[in-house]
Design a protein around this motif. Structure first.
Motif, PDB file in Angstrom:
ATOM      1  N   HIS A   1       0.870  -1.177   0.000  1.00  0.00           N
ATOM      2  CA  HIS A   1       0.000   0.000   0.000  1.00  0.00           C
ATOM      3  C   HIS A   1       0.906   1.226   0.000  1.00  0.00           C
ATOM      4  CE1 HIS A   1      -4.096   1.406   0.202  1.00  0.00           C
ATOM      5  NE2 HIS A   1      -3.756   2.311   1.097  1.00  0.00           N
ATOM      6  N   ASN A   2       1.185   1.721  -1.197  1.00  0.00           N
ATOM      7  CA  ASN A   2       2.205   2.734  -1.510  1.00  0.00           C
ATOM      8  C   ASN A   2       3.528   2.014  -1.752  1.00  0.00           C
ATOM      9  OD1 ASN A   2       3.651   5.015  -2.052  1.00  0.00           O
ATOM     10  ND2 ASN A   2       3.677   5.772   0.061  1.00  0.00           N
TER      11      ASN A   2
ATOM     12  N   VAL B   1      -2.636   1.396  -3.329  1.00  0.00           N
ATOM     13  CA  VAL B   1      -3.170   2.766  -3.280  1.00  0.00           C
ATOM     14  C   VAL B   1      -3.639   3.163  -4.683  1.00  0.00           C
ATOM     15  CG1 VAL B   1      -2.669   5.204  -2.866  1.00  0.00           C
ATOM     16  CG2 VAL B   1      -1.688   3.476  -1.357  1.00  0.00           C
TER      17      VAL B   1
ATOM     18  N   LYS C   1      -6.342   5.864   2.449  1.00  0.00           N
ATOM     19  CA  LYS C   1      -5.474   5.302   3.485  1.00  0.00           C
ATOM     20  C   LYS C   1      -5.995   3.899   3.796  1.00  0.00           C
ATOM     21  CE  LYS C   1      -3.806   9.535   5.594  1.00  0.00           C
ATOM     22  NZ  LYS C   1      -3.691  10.345   6.810  1.00  0.00           N
TER      23      LYS C   1
ATOM     24  N   GLN D   1      -9.041   3.752   6.060  1.00  0.00           N
ATOM     25  CA  GLN D   1     -10.272   4.220   5.413  1.00  0.00           C
ATOM     26  C   GLN D   1     -10.838   3.155   4.475  1.00  0.00           C
ATOM     27  OE1 GLN D   1      -8.298   7.687   3.787  1.00  0.00           O
ATOM     28  NE2 GLN D   1      -9.514   9.051   5.050  1.00  0.00           N
TER      29      GLN D   1
ATOM     30  N   HIS E   1      -1.364  -0.105  11.917  1.00  0.00           N
ATOM     31  CA  HIS E   1       0.017   0.392  12.087  1.00  0.00           C
ATOM     32  C   HIS E   1       0.939  -0.643  12.749  1.00  0.00           C
ATOM     33  CE1 HIS E   1      -1.287   4.213  10.594  1.00  0.00           C
ATOM     34  NE2 HIS E   1      -2.177   4.324  11.548  1.00  0.00           N
TER      35      HIS E   1
ATOM     36  N   ASP F   1      -1.253  -4.882   8.906  1.00  0.00           N
ATOM     37  CA  ASP F   1      -1.386  -4.033   7.722  1.00  0.00           C
ATOM     38  C   ASP F   1      -1.185  -4.839   6.434  1.00  0.00           C
ATOM     39  OD1 ASP F   1      -1.889  -1.880   9.322  1.00  0.00           O
ATOM     40  OD2 ASP F   1      -0.044  -0.792   8.899  1.00  0.00           O
TER      41      ASP F   1
ATOM     42  N   ARG G   1      -9.727  17.130   6.057  1.00  0.00           N
ATOM     43  CA  ARG G   1      -8.613  16.264   6.442  1.00  0.00           C
ATOM     44  C   ARG G   1      -8.035  16.683   7.798  1.00  0.00           C
ATOM     45  NH1 ARG G   1      -7.917  12.038   6.557  1.00  0.00           N
ATOM     46  NH2 ARG G   1      -8.391  11.770   4.349  1.00  0.00           N
TER      47      ARG G   1
END
Length: 932
Positions: free
Chosen positions: A89-90, A118, A132, A135, A148, A153, A799
């Motif tokens: 994710h990224n 992402v 994110k 989300q 985290h 994750d 945000r």
């Protein structure tokens, strides 16, 4: 067999080359949609873990003390990636960091194909609320056991990947093919994966019945509107009984419903205004439930009289709430068939005609535009509205969308193949048949000032958040011009590419063979002249402001043009430059006009029509630009205030020119209140000193035909709020702002320690916010407060609010837009600090012009303008704290004028009665601690 190794890292920072290290790694390996392997390990980084990372992950120095260093596990890590796609994710971050550590350990970097979840989520879930991991897991209902932490994750990223593959499986062959054509410019190596889904789609007989393929683009089928049967209406009082009374519909449909007398009172007042064909000003304090209160009479009146009612709001957030929450609830409750439709400006809707040209063009796009095209392709298989606000585009994608919005297509010929599928035409058709038409103040005012009808005809309207109407109307009765907008227009109309629209249109005219060279020269000259004009204006404003460095609330320097400063040598030079630019633009229009006469040339059919429509559109845009230059630099109108704003430390042509009428009351009376049967204006903040005189006069409402009503809040403010005013701050009047800011910050810090953060601090100037942020950063450095500041912390207002709610012990500093429309209910917010009473800066150009006009008529600008504006703004700020009947908290006002000045009572009388403490900062902090 495809294998996917999903990886997540927790690290001490973002930059391995600067010494940041991995502290935890988690890997989940998928084959055929099944987890076949998991790997997880803490990693000893050999350096101290920063407090922020510990706060985020829960990983402490002692946790990694006995963990292996990365070289000890590197071979086991590499084995997990054998013959697999690397998924993260990224992915640029995780793979980049991982490869840095792998190479540092003396091994070869991973070279496999990659997938970035992402990027894939942005494309395949275009309407997700955010991208994110947390989300997305909430949006897709994926269990995220331990956010985290690396393995948790990685596990949820693997589940997300499978959801994304399921989305790919649903896409039609055409969309998959177009995505594959964009694949080379994306981060993810999707070619083979897309090919597999394309092969499957090509051989399946089942086609999605909810889609249609038109001219090679897949679109969601929009079902025809069903005609509704008319039903007899009860009397209005019986209708309200059915909804509001004990055992009524609201108590059935809303858990924990509490009857609010003010809500029914407002419904009756709105209906009375409609029936008697009068206007109304209704101040409905927080907690009234005003949306429901005005929707009920609007629906009833529309059904009873067969007339549509327009509802205008300031914030899109309220439009969404009305459409997604309030109206579906009412449709379920009232059991009467009614239709509601939302309409926005043309810039919000995609033009399928423009998008078709872009998607099948051969041009090489940058990453953001490629990603935007991919997002839009998938979104078109989902959207009913074509409204781009449903989607979050990358930054450059927003500019790209401007070029393919309905606004950019100009006039769409009904003979165009896209006309019947135009989202904007659909929404215009839908609002024609709707009982309730929901729009925003901007479009509402544009409709008043435009030569073309943008809204369907109406006789009744409800203006919610009506305290914004004057400012919005002033913008629409005025003008705005800036360098970026002019260059955007020039870039749209001109290019030296022989295949562009202009050179193809030019082929239509044999009468002006030299026009091509002339056009290119004139276009280049115009761009240069515009650049020089705005640079000169920039330096002129900077020079005029040497003695006055006041900034507006977003940090721009402002300067008002008036007779005194326009009769100078410098101003005359500016006028000369503006004149030269106007003449160049006229020459461009002349060439376009000659081309228009030729009508078609080498192009045929719809292509020729499109070209000529584009030519006509650009002629009109260029003529508008000449008119705007004339207005700003050559015309003199005592009823218009004109000013410039510059970004003193920005580009030397970053100039924004504004013009507004000094008053809009006469224009609103003439164009709105004298023509409509009933306009109801409502807000939580309309009155000043228990009177509606100020707002009524500013908006031009006729007193003899305007109902005025104040609806009290159901909340027990005297038990829910303590208002506290320190009496020992340095006085700002005596030129000691640094000492004042330091005192504010010390009080904020002391109150934050008591309330565990959960604090909103409102400023009246960005400059003061910035200085306070520097001081608070030092004060809170050794504590674990999270400091979030508008204009300093990155992100939109929404945000920043989400970040504020996400962290414990957070302090949010805001100005301008944070004074209203920010709802932070419950225990997330327990203290509110208002740093200064919100008087508009006396050197603001509009305030200066309005003050001068009031003085000329013998009125007091402070009492007639500055004070009412400040009181209404203060009420908005005060309203941020209590958003429900269970909220409680402290409001600290760091401005003694609210107690000491003669006009202070106007502020305290404008809010509900609350206990007020006026004492030393230390006594106030003691009392706050005891009360909280």
């Amino acid at each position: 067999m495809q294998t996917f190794a999903v990886v997540d890292l927790e690290t001490t920072g973002h930059t391995p080359s600067k010494g940041d290290k991995i502290i935890e790694i988690g890997i989940v390996v998928l084959q055929n949609g099944t987890v076949v392997k998991e790997f997880s390990s803490l990693v000893n980084p050999g350096i101290t873990i920063p407090p922020f990372i510990t706060n985020l992950t829960g990983i402490r120095d002692e946790d990694v003390e006995d963990a292996p260093v990365f070289p000890d596990i590197v071979d086991e890590v590499i084995t997990c990636f054998a013959d697999a796609y690397v998924v993260a994710h990224n992915v640029p971050f995780d793979l980049g960091f991982l490869n840095y550590e792998i190479q540092t350990a003396g091994r070869k970097a991973l070279q496999q194909p990659v997938l970035d979840t992402v990027e894939l989520a942005r494309i395949l879930l275009p309407q997700a609320p955010g991208f994110k991991l947390g989300q997305l897991s909430e949006y897709l209902s994926l269990r995220h056991a331990d956010p985290h932490r690396a393995l948790s994750d990685a596990d949820v990223t693997a589940k997300l990947l499978l959801c994304l593959f399921a989305r790919l499986e649903l896409l039609p062959l055409e969309t998959l093919t177009q995505l594959q054509s964009l694949e080379t410019r994306l981060k993810s190596d999707l070619f083979a994966i897309l090919q597999a889904y394309m092969d499957a789609a090509a051989f399946t007989e089942q086609e999605r019945e909810d889609l249609e393929i038109f001219r090679g683009i897949a679109l969601k089928q929009i079902p025809d509107r069903e005609a509704s049967e008319e039903q007899p209406l009860p009397a209005y009082a019986d209708f309200l009984d059915l909804i509001y009374e004990q055992g009524g519909k609201l108590s059935d449909f809303m858990a924990g419903y509490e009857k609010r007398p003010g809500q029914r009172e407002m419904s009756e007042t709105v209906f009375d205004a409609f029936e008697s064909k009068q206007h109304a000003l209704i101040e409905a304090e927080t907690g009234t439930g005003k949306s429901m209160a005005y929707l009920l009479p609007a629906i009833y009146q529309s059904l009873a009289k067969g007339q549509r009612v327009v509802i205008s709001t300031h914030l899109t957030q309220l439009q969404s709430q009305l459409l997604e929450k309030e109206i579906p609830l009412l449709q379920a409750m009232v059991e009467l068939p009614f239709q509601a439709a939302l309409i926005k400006g043309k810039q919000h809707y995609i033009s399928l005609s423009k998008f078709e040209k872009e998607i099948f063009s051969e041009q090489q796009d940058n990453y953001d535009i490629t990603l935007t095209k991919a997002i839009l392709l998938v979104w078109l298989t989902e959207t009913d509205t074509g409204d781009i606000d449903e989607v979050q585009l990358p930054s450059s994608g927003k500019n790209f969308f401007r070029s393919i919005s309905t606004e950019s297509e100009g006039y769409l010929d009904p003979r165009s193949p896209w006309f019947s599928r135009s989202f904007y035409q659909r929404v215009r058709n839908k609002v024609q048949h709707a009982n309730l038409v929901i729009t925003n103040h901007s479009l509402f005012c544009t409709d008043l000032t435009s030569d073309f009808q943008l809204l369907p005809s109406y006789k009744m309207a409800i203006i919610d958040e009506a305290h914004h109407l004057e400012a919005t109307a002033a913008k629409h009765f005025g003008l705005k011009l800036d360098y970026v907008g002019i260059q955007h227009l020039f870039n749209r109309i001109g290019t030296t590419d022989p295949g562009d629209w202009f050179h193809r249109a030019l082929a239509a005219s044999e009468e002006i063979p030299e026009a091509s060279g002339n056009w290119d020269d004139l276009w280049q000259q115009s761009k240069v002249e515009a650049d020089e004009l705005f640079r000169y204006v920039f330096h002129y404003v900077l020079e005029q402001n040497r003695r006055n460095t006041a900034l507006n609330d977003i940090g721009r320097m402002q300067f008002r043009f008036d007779k005194d400063n326009e009769d100078t040598k410098s101003w005359n030079a500016i006028k000369e430059m503006a004149g030269r630019l106007s003449f160049l633009i006229r020459d461009l229009i002349h060439i376009l006009s000659q081309i228009k006469k030729a009508e078609g040339g080498t192009e045929t059919g719809s292509q020729a029509t499109d070209l000529m429509d584009e030519v006509q559109s650009f002629i009109e845009l260029l003529q508008n630009l000449i008119d705007e230059l004339e207005h700003f630099f050559f015309s003199a109108d005592p009823n218009q205030v004109k000013w410039a704003e510059i970004e003193a430390h920005g580009a030397k042509n970053a100039v924004y020119l504004y013009s507004e009428p000094v008053e809009v009351a006469s224009a609103l009376f003439e164009d709105l209140f004298s023509k409509k049967d009933s306009i109801v204006l409502t807000s939580a903040t309309l009155s000043m000193n228990k009177s509606f005189n100020y707002i009524r006069e500013r908006l031009g409402l006729p007193s003899e035909t305007t109902i005025e009503k104040k609806i009290q809040s159901p909340y027990q403010y005297d038990q829910q709020v303590q208002l506290m005013v320190p009496n020992d701050f340095p006085d700002m009047k005596y030129g000691n702002p640094e000492a004042y800011i330091l005192a504010v910050c010390e009080a904020v810090y002391s109150l934050a320690e008591i309330s565990e953060g959960r604090m909103l601090v409102l400023f009246t100037s960005y400059d003061m916010l910035r200085k306070a942020h520097q001081v608070l950063k030092e004060l809170t450095e050794e504590k674990d407060f999270i400091l979030i500041a508008q204009g300093i912390s990155s992100g939109s207002r929404a945000r920043l609010k989400k970040n504020f709610q996400a962290f414990e012990r957070s302090i949010l500093l805001g100005t301008s837009s944070f004074w209203e429309g920010v709802d932070i209910p419950g225990s997330d917010l327990s203290s509110l600090v208002i740093v200064r009473l919100p008087f508009q800066p006396p050197d603001h150009p509009v305030y200066q012009a309005k003050s001068a006009q009031l003085k000329e008529t013998g009125k007091n600008p402070f009492m007639e303008l500055a004070l009412p504006n400040a009181v209404i703004r203060f009420k908005q700020g005060f309203g941020r704290l209590i958003r429900s009947s269970t909220d409680r908290g402290i409001v600290m006002i760091c401005d003694e004028r609210i107690v000491k000045a003669r006009y202070g009572k106007y502020f305290t009388d404008s809010i509900p009665e609350v206990p007020i403490t006026y004492d030393s900062t230390s006594k106030i902090i003691e009392k706050a601690e005891a009360w909280l």
